[in-house]
Design a protein around this motif. Structure first.
Motif, mmCIF file in Angstrom:
data_model
loop_
_atom_site.group_PDB
_atom_site.id
_atom_site.type_symbol
_atom_site.label_atom_id
_atom_site.label_comp_id
_atom_site.label_asym_id
_atom_site.label_seq_id
_atom_site.Cartn_x
_atom_site.Cartn_y
_atom_site.Cartn_z
ATOM 1 N N THR A 424 -2.053 -8.278 13.928
ATOM 2 C CA THR A 424 -0.863 -9.046 13.559
ATOM 3 C C THR A 424 0.355 -8.144 13.638
ATOM 4 N N TYR A 425 1.351 -8.569 14.414
ATOM 5 C CA TYR A 425 2.548 -7.746 14.568
ATOM 6 C C TYR A 425 3.439 -7.891 13.328
ATOM 7 N N ALA A 426 3.859 -6.755 12.764
ATOM 8 C CA ALA A 426 4.696 -6.753 11.559
ATOM 9 C C ALA A 426 5.727 -5.642 11.650
ATOM 10 N N THR A 427 6.926 -5.912 11.199
ATOM 11 C CA THR A 427 8.003 -4.923 11.253
ATOM 12 C C THR A 427 8.188 -4.166 9.947
ATOM 13 N N SER A 428 7.345 -4.410 8.972
ATOM 14 C CA SER A 428 7.452 -3.692 7.695
ATOM 15 C C SER A 428 6.062 -3.413 7.151
ATOM 16 N N VAL A 429 5.976 -2.475 6.236
ATOM 17 C CA VAL A 429 4.695 -2.122 5.639
ATOM 18 C C VAL A 429 4.327 -3.137 4.556
ATOM 19 N N LYS A 430 3.031 -3.255 4.327
ATOM 20 C CA LYS A 430 2.525 -4.133 3.278
ATOM 21 C C LYS A 430 2.024 -3.268 2.138
ATOM 22 N N TYR A 431 2.772 -3.266 1.029
ATOM 23 C CA TYR A 431 2.416 -2.448 -0.125
ATOM 24 C C TYR A 431 1.297 -3.098 -0.935
ATOM 25 N N MET A 432 0.623 -2.288 -1.725
ATOM 26 C CA MET A 432 -0.468 -2.785 -2.571
ATOM 27 C C MET A 432 0.061 -3.592 -3.753
#
Length: 680
Positions: A424-432
């Motif tokens: 999945t293309y994403a431009t930001s990080v996914k935090y916990m």
């Protein structure tokens, strides 16, 4: 014209120019006067014909080795055969028809010249000063210090004798100085020429390479290399004059001293025809033309002298000439990018009428075959940028599905692979945990934008008192963590301290490599310090790291910093600042980002033991320093279609930590002369 000699007769006995070491004009704020007690000799440039140089040639040249003060005028007197006594090496003879691309050096010692004394008004004005500002009548207390000379340069000079590394170190040091000087100057006078200051400091400390003039290729410089300042060409021995378009040297041919052209810069100042990538119609110099300002037109016929004469002689001798083309720098109003396009031969010459009605010399140069692509790459990528559908072998025109600011092409010109594994293309990080639950950053109260030198700007103070980016968005130097303005700040989204949060500005393509899977490159030229992209993905715990199996190389760990990146903030001692402590540049961080299922173009960046990209921790939406955004910036100038790489590190007996965190190191295929053999 005399008949062409046979190959057996066509021998050049290289003669020294009538100069000892060229003068690099000091910018305002540096005194170029050297006393007899100074260890460094004066830099001075004298015409090889003994006549005053025209305005186009008054700017500096970088060539020849300074004459030791212990050598007498008698030692430097020419012998009967034309060579010079007392030189550190004998003059080189070479057959131009067979060995034109080999090194040709001038003698180390020239004839006696008059000590230049203090800086002349012409040099001062060229450096940006004026008579009204003091000229040569300033008191000693008002005079600024000359460029700082450092005795211990072991941490700056390259650690090997590889010519490519020497060139890269020189250019990296120059640009680090230039960026830092610009950062310091803009708090008082942003119009100062930081490139000239940096060049003066480099010259004072002999931080140059390929100082002998030569015909043909320059060691360590490759076809397609790009430069953003004429001074950079001087520092690496590509082209000595900082303004004149023709560089030449005096050489002996069949007992006759003649000028030989060695390089030309086609920078748009004259009426050149650059429509063909393999042919250049070059206009000679002089006659008042060549000024970039339209109102300064040619007012006289060009004369067959100096550079024009060198080109004419080279037409008949057939020696190779280095050609540096230019392109518009789209990020600066009047900026240029200089592209080394390879070796050419002058095919013919003639006299023509210029647009102003006066005679000009024309030279037709043909590109030698068998060289890597140069300008043709720029022509090709410029077409793709205007019309992405013109790019061939495209699998997918935008792998980001419109999420990025620019389309990201997926291309395969190697095999039948249809694309990378699904993600999945994403431009930001996914935090916990939600960002809203993290500690907020301190915010500034600047109106409109943050300004350099504003002591009340809290964002500037978090960055050690200086804004971390230049006015055109380049990273000034690497830090252990960098703070950008945040959503609570009063400044606008156009503030210069909001570079990385605005997303990518480059036209990327993900491409299939021959032996390393998928890779990443850009259609745009990339200047050193330019923001490239963020490493996005999912923030994970260490205990989860073993669950990713064969895809573990998509893990980013902030536990290793390569040697090249450590030295990116080159030479603070050269401008009187203290040496950098390693902890100021790098602190290991607990953050682990996995891009197996969620990521962006950064997941396709391959490893190299000699990388052109560095990573920099950045905070702008929270203040948890252990979990910053990981942003990538260019270590050096990167030509279009050059693969973007960073150093993954190696885990093993050598004690290095790893960015990738692989269980087992992998065989490295980067092809670098400094390849360690393993990575990860």
């Amino acid at each position: 014209m005399e008949a062409r000699k046979t190959k057996e007769d066509a021998v050049l006995d290289v003669k020294p120019l009538r100069s000892l070491a060229p003068m690099f004009p000091a910018p305002y704020g540096f005194n170029t006067t050297f006393s007899s007690s100074d260890s460094a000799p004066p830099f001075v440039c004298v015409s090889p014909f003994g006549a005053p140089l025209p305005s186009a040639d008054r700017f500096p040249s970088f060539f020849n080795t300074p004459v030791p003060s212990s050598q007498t005028a008698k030692d430097r007197a020419p012998a009967a055969n034309g060579s010079y006594q007392g030189a550190s090496h004998s003059p080189v003879t070479i057959d131009l028809d067979e060995e034109a691309d080999q090194l040709i050096r001038t003698s180390s010692f020239g004839r006696k010249i008059k000590h230049p004394g203090k800086m002349t008004m012409s040099h001062y004005q060229l450096a940006g000063g004026s008579k009204a500002e003091g000229g040569g009548n300033r008191s000693r207390s008002q005079q600024r210090k000359r460029p700082r000379k450092i005795t211990d340069l072991s941490l700056i000079r390259p650690s090997s004798l590889d010519p490519r590394e020497s060139v890269e170190v020189v250019l990296m040091t120059f640009d680090a100085l230039r960026r830092r000087l610009q950062q310091l100057d803009e708090t008082t006078d942003a119009s100062k020429r930081a490139d000239l200051k940096a060049g003066s400091i480099m010259a004072a400390n002999d931080l140059r390479t390929n100082m002998g003039k030569r015909i043909g290729s320059v060691p360590g410089v490759e076809v397609g290399d790009i430069f953003y300042f004429r001074i950079e060409l001087c520092l690496v021995g590509m082209h000595a004059p900082s303004m004149a378009g023709i560089d030449y040297m005096m050489a002996r041919y069949a007992e006759v001293d003649e000028p030989a052209a060695i390089s030309i810069v086609s920078a748009g100042g004259y009426e050149n025809d650059e429509g063909d990538v393999d042919v250049l119609i070059y206009t000679g110099q002089g006659g008042g033309g060549g000024n970039r300002h339209a109102e300064k037109k040619q007012f006289d016929d060009q004369k067959l002298e100096r550079g024009n004469l060198a080109l004419e002689k080279s037409t008949h001798r057939g020696n190779l000439v280095r050609v540096i083309r230019s392109a518009k720098d789209m990020n600066l109003i009047s900026g240029k990018i200089y592209i080394y396009d390879g070796l050419y031969k002058i095919h013919e010459s003639w006299i023509d009428k210029g647009k102003s009605g006066f005679n000009v010399f024309k030279y037709k140069l043909l590109r030698e075959g068998g060289q890597p692509e140069g300008l043709v790459v720029w022509k090709r990528t410029a077409e793709w940028i205007l019309n992405p559908s013109s790019r061939g072998r495209v699998i997918l025109h935008d792998i980001s599905s419109g999420v990025e600011n620019m389309q990201v092409c997926l291309v395969n010109e190697v095999d039948d692979a249809k694309g990378p594994s699904h993600f999945t293309y994403a431009t930001s990080v996914k935090y916990m945990r939600p960002i809203s639950s993290m500690r907020p950053l301190q915010n500034c109260r600047c109106l409109s934008v943050c300004l350099p030198g504003d002591a009340n700007c809290s964002c500037s103070q978090q960055n050690d008192g200086s804004l971390p980016y230049s006015s055109n968005g380049l990273l000034v130097n690497r830090k252990s963590v960098l703070y950008e303005c945040n959503s609570l700040c009063s400044c606008s989204f156009n503030c210069r301290n909001r570079v990385t949060q605005k997303g990518v500005k480059l036209h990327f393509e993900v491409f299939r490599t021959k032996d390393r899977g998928w890779g990443l490159r850009s259609w745009d030229p990339i200047r050193a310090g330019t923001f490239i992209c963020e490493y996005t993905g999912e923030i994970v715990d260490k205990i989860d790291i073993d669950d990713f199996g064969e895809e573990e190389h998509y893990n980013f760990r902030a536990t290793y910093l390569d040697e090249k990146t450590q030295k990116w903030n080159h030479g603070p001692e050269l401008i009187g600042e203290p040496s950098l402590n390693h902890s100021e540049i790098f602190k290991p961080l607990p953050i682990i980002i996995n891009a197996k299922n969620l990521g962006n173009v950064a997941r396709f960046m391959n490893h190299s033991c000699s990388p052109n990209v560095l990573w920099q921790p950045v905070l702008y939406d929270h203040s948890e320093e252990g979990y910053p955004h990981i942003m990538f910036f260019a270590i050096k100038h990167i030509p279009p279609m050059t693969e973007l790489t960073f150093d993954y590190g190696v885990s093993g007996d050598n004690g290095l930590s790893s960015l990738a965190g692989l269980k087992e190191p992998k065989k490295c295929l980067c092809g670098s002369p400094k390849c360690r053999g393993l990575f990860g």
